[in-house]
Design an enzyme around this catalytic site. Structure first.
Site, PDB file in Angstrom:
ATOM      1  N   GLU A  46     -88.628 -41.777  17.679  1.00  0.00           N
ATOM      2  CA  GLU A  46     -88.745 -43.211  16.772  1.00  0.00           C
ATOM      3  C   GLU A  46     -89.465 -43.006  15.686  1.00  0.00           C
ATOM      4  O   GLU A  46     -90.283 -42.521  15.352  1.00  0.00           O
ATOM      5  CB  GLU A  46     -90.116 -44.159  17.533  1.00  0.00           C
ATOM      6  CG  GLU A  46     -89.166 -43.968  19.022  1.00  0.00           C
ATOM      7  CD  GLU A  46     -90.500 -44.568  20.345  1.00  0.00           C
ATOM      8  OE1 GLU A  46     -91.922 -45.372  19.269  1.00  0.00           O
ATOM      9  OE2 GLU A  46     -90.540 -44.451  21.306  1.00  0.00           O
ATOM     10  N   ASP A  57     -99.893 -53.015  15.321  1.00  0.00           N
ATOM     11  CA  ASP A  57    -100.803 -52.340  15.282  1.00  0.00           C
ATOM     12  C   ASP A  57    -102.182 -51.798  14.895  1.00  0.00           C
ATOM     13  O   ASP A  57    -102.843 -53.030  14.148  1.00  0.00           O
ATOM     14  CB  ASP A  57     -99.536 -51.536  13.952  1.00  0.00           C
ATOM     15  CG  ASP A  57     -97.827 -50.837  14.379  1.00  0.00           C
ATOM     16  OD1 ASP A  57     -98.659 -50.656  15.204  1.00  0.00           O
ATOM     17  OD2 ASP A  57     -97.055 -51.568  12.996  1.00  0.00           O
TER      18      ASP A  57
END
Lengths: 257, 393
Positions: A46, A57
């Site tokens: 990824e 995040d």
């Protein structure tokens, strides 16, 4: 059939994916890291496209995104860096990032460029399911790009069934409802959650992400699922010194051997 | 309502809920329950009672005679600065704490720029005995120190946001991350008409008390319930949406939203979103935001910590796009001068946010007997240091 589906057809368990941010720790490190990960035995990749306001995040990935942006990373440059990807990397590759950069790039343009460089799928966590269905699905299909949806312990069964119906590669199962970078809690709740999802007999395989950073968490994830994704732990290692490429193999073996 | 939200949570092309899956259950719970809860008679009774006895509503609609004389129109000030905690933010905070209570939430998080929303949230949490965590940009904590102290005194934990520009945008990101990590027991009291649906709608409804009261009060003052102009400053846009709400369908009312031009719209130090921004996604909704060509959010700037936000609420984006409201901008200097003028003509020191709205009066031409209402969204105590530095007092 794209590379992701071929992978799921040929390897049935203990799949390992690794996330890293394009342009981090160095602006031009993207391809070299991808090559090193494949060589180390990772099953798919990824590549994060950085965003200034990544709400899902944690600090590690947020920091890597900001560093990459400061160095000049953008979607155009990622596609430029990946243009020779398929000469040296054969494993499936996903792009992961937020909706606004994709919108500004244009979804058609994004998918066309992604397909040109050999990208197999995308993870866009803040793209609403109904918007994907209405505006993105046909474009993604036209370029043979899979869209990967997230599922958390709080996602309802109806919604998981709908996600399963809309998916054509795998479902990204979050180990807990949290931002990236929080270690997986190896407790009964996790077993119950994984077993519940396993019991739903979904048509798509489930791969666990968020909180996978060592052998114990990888093993736990693979006990109930087809594999797992390591993100923050790898990004953290990348930031710990200039000899990061030489550490990739050891990092990967530390997770899955 | 003609300019209201549709069933999918959109205002024309704007709105929606662009959120990661981790937030979906929270947002879905709110979407499914907020209307039933806020329409319930016991909710309404408690909301109205607290607005009256705790906040001090209705806030007066004051005919500012010396300002009126200066500008040649009837200038009315909607005195949100007289609310408990000193701004309009308390209206929404009261509404959302009652909602959170009914959703059985045990913990409140909030973001704040100028600190007014943080103070309002800390206040209602103290009132209800609920744990409160407020995220505030590190830069804003420095320039709004008295409000940080107020929040702490009220029992809130103030957490500095240290990423990005260290201002409101980053505080909002941190609050969203907290919510993702605490999905079950926590309610996020968003302070403006921004964020994923249903927030923009919910906050606008709680703030719509401003225009509801204005209509009644203007009728008493003038015999007409509709003004010719309604003015308000816009960062995210909650006081403006409250001021506009009950006038939206009355096309004769000209709605003017005043953004912060900072050091000038083309100076590179600005928060004039409609001038500098384009369509995209910010903090969970499709709206207009300041961004680079690559879709990275641009750091905004304004001398007012309450206005330096890189986007506007989605309903504002809609009103802008269809030209129902006019979006203009005022520089730091123009706002500070207007703040001084209002202080000296009316004996009211306005928040620098509100001073932006006053400054636009200089650029307008009125017919005699035009009725103009301005939302005086907050008092200027929190901005005294900035005023002092600028004017050298």
């Amino acid at each position: 059939m794209n590379r992701l589906n071929q992978l799921f057809d040929t390897k049935k368990d203990n799949l390992l994916s690794v996330y890293f941010t394009a342009g981090y720790p160095e602006l031009n490190s993207t391809l070299a890291i991808a090559e090193a990960l494949e060589k180390a035995g990772v099953d798919f990749l990824e590549v994060g496209f950085p965003y200034s306001d990544p709400v899902a995040d944690g600090p590690t990935i947020q920091h890597s995104s900001q560093m990459a942006l400061d160095a000049g990373m953008n979607l155009n440059l990622i596609f430029e860096q990946l243009k020779d990807l398929r000469k040296s990397v054969t494993i499936p590759i996903l792009l992961m990032g937020y909706a606004n950069p994709v919108m500004q790039f244009g979804v058609e343009n994004f998918c066309r460029r992604a397909a040109e460089v050999g990208v197999d799928g995308c993870i866009i966590p803040d793209l609403p399911m109904h918007e994907y269905e209405m505006l993105y699905k046909d474009v993604f299909a036209r370029y043979n790009i899979s869209n990967i949806f997230l599922v958390t312990p709080q996602t309802s069964e109806d919604r998981i069934r709908k996600i399963d119906e809309l998916s054509n590669s795998f479902i990204y199962l979050l180990s807990s409802a949290s931002i990236t970078g929080k270690a997986l809690q190896l407790n009964d709740h996790v077993d119950t959650y994984f077993a519940r999802i396993q019991g739903m007999n979904l048509k798509n395989p489930t791969i666990v992400g968020f909180g996978i950073g060592d052998k114990a968490s990888f093993t736990k994830a693979c006990q109930y699922n087809r594999g797992a994704i390591v993100g923050s732990a790898f990004v953290k290692m990348l930031g710990e010194g200039s000899d990061y490429l030489s550490k990739v193999e050891g990092f990967v073996k530390g997770i899955c051997e | 309502m003609r300019y209201g939200v549709n069933e999918q949570g959109y205002y024309g092309d704007f709105g929606g809920a662009y959120i990661p899956e981790m937030l979906y259950p929270n947002i879905e719970e709110l979407r499914q329950q907020y209307q039933a809860i806020t329409n319930d008679a016991s909710f309404k009774a408690e909301f109205e009672s607290l607005l009256k006895d705790y906040v001090g509503r209705p806030s007066p609609l004051y005919l500012a005679e010396r300002l009126s004389e200066k500008y040649g129109a009837n200038i009315f000030l909607k005195r949100e600065d007289l609310n408990h905690t000193g701004s309009h933010k308390i209206n929404n905070a009261i509404g959302q704490i009652l909602l959170a209570e009914r959703l059985c939430k045990k913990r409140i998080i909030a973001e704040t720029g100028a600190g007014q929303h943080g103070v309002a949230t800390a206040t209602v949490c103290a009132l209800k005995g609920i744990e409160c965590v407020v995220y505030m940009g590190e830069v804003d904590m420095e320039r709004q120190a008295p409000n940080v102290a107020r929040m702490k005194m009220l029992g809130a934990k103030v957490v500095p946001a240290t990423s990005g520009s260290k201002t409101l945008k980053d505080a909002t990101n941190e609050a969203m991350r907290d919510w993702i990590n605490n999905p079950l027991d926590t309610h996020y009291i968003i302070g403006s008409v921004v964020g994923p649906y249903p927030y923009p709608e919910m906050v606008a409804k709680f703030q719509s008390i401003i225009s509801l009261e204005t209509k009644k009060q203007l009728l008493e003052h003038t015999g007409r319930e509709l003004p010719d102009y309604a003015l308000a400053c816009v960062g995210g846009g909650s006081n403006a949406m409250g001021m506009f709400y009950h006038f939206l369908d009355d096309e004769s009312v000209k709605l003017i939203a005043v953004e912060a031009a900072g050091k000038g719209v083309e100076s590179g130090h600005s928060a004039a979103t409609t001038f500098l921004g384009k369509e995209g996604v910010l903090h969970g909704s499709r709206t207009i935001l300041m961004q680079t060509e690559d879709g990275q959010v641009v750091e905004p700037y304004s001398i007012s910590a309450g206005l330096d936000y890189p986007g506007i609420g989605p309903q504002h984006a809609h009103l802008y796009k269809i030209n129902r409201a006019q979006y203009v901008s005022i520089t730091d200097d123009e706002a500070l001068n207007a703040g001084l003028l209002v202080s000296q003509l009316e004996g009211i020191i306005p928040a620098i946010e509100s001073a932006h709205a006053f400054a636009y009066l200089e650029k307008m031409k009125f017919k005699p007997n035009d009725n103009v209402v301005i939302c005086l969204s907050g008092r200027g105590d929190k901005d005294l240091d900035t005023y002092i530095k600028h004017f050298g007092y």
